[in-house]
Design an enzyme around this catalytic site. Structure first.
Site, mmCIF file in Angstrom:
data_model
loop_
_atom_site.group_PDB
_atom_site.id
_atom_site.type_symbol
_atom_site.label_atom_id
_atom_site.label_comp_id
_atom_site.label_asym_id
_atom_site.label_seq_id
_atom_site.Cartn_x
_atom_site.Cartn_y
_atom_site.Cartn_z
ATOM 1 N N ASP A 261 0.616 -1.363 0.180
ATOM 2 C CA ASP A 261 0.249 -0.268 -0.048
ATOM 3 C C ASP A 261 0.868 1.235 0.245
ATOM 4 O OD1 ASP A 261 -2.441 -1.835 0.519
ATOM 5 O OD2 ASP A 261 -1.677 -1.680 2.012
ATOM 6 N N LYS B 287 1.694 2.683 -5.710
ATOM 7 C CA LYS B 287 2.717 2.445 -5.812
ATOM 8 C C LYS B 287 1.707 2.810 -7.589
ATOM 9 C CE LYS B 287 3.744 -2.397 -5.251
ATOM 10 N NZ LYS B 287 2.189 -3.049 -4.514
ATOM 11 N N GLY C 292 -5.093 -4.615 -3.587
ATOM 12 C CA GLY C 292 -5.888 -2.582 -3.962
ATOM 13 C C GLY C 292 -5.494 -1.608 -4.600
ATOM 14 N N HIS C 293 -5.728 -1.428 -5.232
ATOM 15 C CA HIS C 293 -5.426 0.131 -5.731
ATOM 16 C C HIS C 293 -6.258 0.871 -6.585
ATOM 17 C CE1 HIS C 293 -3.035 -2.630 -8.931
ATOM 18 N NE2 HIS C 293 -4.538 -2.287 -9.907
ATOM 19 N N GLN D 222 1.485 -6.425 -3.763
ATOM 20 C CA GLN D 222 2.174 -6.074 -2.578
ATOM 21 C C GLN D 222 3.491 -5.797 -2.112
ATOM 22 O OE1 GLN D 222 0.924 -9.930 -3.350
ATOM 23 N NE2 GLN D 222 -0.753 -8.622 -3.328
#
Ligand code: IMP
Length: 428
Positions: A13, A16, A40-41, A223
């Site tokens: 998190d 990126k 998750g983005h 990750q």
């Protein structure tokens, strides 16, 4: 142009997307090479916010070919849910390609992920419950189901039978759950075959040909380094190689194709799930960072654990990944603090230790040794060059750079796409 890898340099998190946006129009392919829908983005399309978990972020950029490579584990239902949600918003998803060798996540993987966590009790990993670990376990055990198997019902049936044989014993006898039938899994997976078929290809061949043709290929790690199954805080890790080496094995390109490795670090540290985290703050400062940085998980909504910047972790990441450039995100979250502590080394049972200890017990005992840096009160979100930053913010960045093992080439100063200070061209 070469292959470029982007990886998280802490526990995930790190943001990126900031670096991906910066590379923007210069990228021809975006490749997801590890993990699954545990990532998750958040992406913004027009006025709408949308959370992607499985699809590579490149799916939203015109002209970019998004690739789900062999190292990924795919929950096909989630894949189509995410695609349908994007199609409904007018996004062209027709360029997506999927590796024939990627493994699938089935209902029994999701079920096993949840029940095994529950049975671990105090030793829980805190997984996302998406079936990631059990699917990779089957891959390594050589009883996994691959995307290509879905197109041959006979083979699929045999493989599902093989996989379910021992799992049903576990589910029924140990975990007190109902047995899963071969038919329900085969029916579910084959129901996607027709829609999936046109997307599936030899992505290793495709990517090598793209590189031969001089295209720029971005490998987007899911990750982060400290969650890598080999190099992270095992067993409190994910089940794939989220370090830069994973880009090679997870996609079928040679390591010598990779010219840049961009490590993303937050100006402080966060972690979700269980496991050691030396600079974690359980006090009001931890709450302050969580509130200022909106530190809640995109995939699970869980509040993230928060703490100060940990320089030995950054150095470790630089070393393991061969980081050529760091992108530091969320520096603006620290604005307004009188002083900012940075962990420069650890005290392990009375001994000063400069690097991440190899022994799990030592890492659990590591107490951060802090150096305090003076803060700044100015709003920095408008800064676009390094010189625009207040003197103390510049000094914070330079001090961290000196401790972290690679240059800091860009600095995120706000949530917006263009709220970034660029010091060195990431492709230069
Ligand atoms: P799993 O990947 O669901 O097996 O979870 C293993 C560990 O990795 C847990 O501590 C998760 O919270 C963590 N994890 C998995 N994906 C992410 C991510 O995208 N960001 C941060 N942590 C993650």
């Amino acid at each position: 142009m070469p292959a470029i890898v982007i990886i998280g340099a802490q526990w995930g998190d790190e943001g990126k997307g900031k670096a991906t946006d910066l590379l923007g129009s210069r990228i021809d392919y975006v490749v997801k090479f590890n993990g699954g829908n545990n990532a998750g983005h958040t992406v913004v399309i027009g006025d709408e916010k949308y959370a992607l978990h499985l699809l590579p972020s490149g799916i939203l950029t015109d002209g970019v070919i998004p690739v789900i490579a062999n190292g990924v584990v795919i929950d096909i239902e989630v894949l189509f849910e995410e695609l349908d949600a994007l199609i409904a918003r007018g996004v062209d998803v027709s360029k997506l390609v999927v590796s024939a060798n990627a493994h699938v996540i089935t209902q029994y993987h999701r079920t096993l992920d949840k029940v095994t966590e529950r049975f671990l009790g105090k030793r829980q990993i805190g997984t996302t419950g998406r079936g990631i670990g059990p699917s990779y376990a089957d891959k390594i055990n050589r009883v996994g189901i691959r995307i290509q198997d879905i197109f041959d019902e006979n083979i699929l049936r045999q493989k599902v039978e093989g996989a379910l044989h021992s799992k049903n014993q576990l589910l029924v006898k140990l975990y007190n759950r109902r047995a899963i039938t071969v038919d329900e899994i085969v029916d579910d997976l084959t129901s996607y075959a027709e829609r999936l078929r046109p997307m599936v290809t030899d992505t290793g061949l495709l990517l090598n040909q793209a590189l031969d043709a001089g295209k720029t290929v971005l490998f987007e790690g899911g990750q982060a380094t400290m969650l890598d199954v080999d190099h992270g805080t095992y067993p409190f890790v994910t089940s794939s190689n989220s370090t830069s080496g994973g880009a090679s094995t997870g996609s079928g390109i040679g390591p010598n194709r990779i010219e840049r490795v961009i490590g993303i670090v937050k100006a402080y540290t966060t972690r979700v799930g269980a496991g050691p985290f030396p600079t974690e703050l359980d006090d009001e400062w931890g709450e302050y960072l969580r509130a200022q940085g909106h530190e809640y998980g995109t995939t699970t909504g869980r509040p993230r654990r928060t703490g100060w910047y940990d320089a030995p972790i950054a150095r470790y990441s630089a070393r393991i990944n061969g980081v050529t450039d760091f992108v530091m995100t969320k520096l603006d979250v620290l604005s307004g603090l009188e002083k900012i502590p940075v962990c420069v080394a650890y005290d392990v049972d009375g001994v000063r230790v400069e690097e991440v200890p190899v022994s799990q017990s030592d890492f659990h005992h590591a107490i951060p040794i802090y150096e305090d840096f003076p803060g700044w009160s100015e709003d920095i979100t408008g800064a676009r060059t390094f010189e625009d930053l207040p003197k103390n913010a510049q000094e914070y960045v330079l001090a961290i750079e000196a401790m972290s093992g690679a240059r800091i080439s860009a600095i995120g100063v706000g949530p917006g796409r263009d709220e970034i200070v660029v010091r060195h061209d990431l492709l230069g």
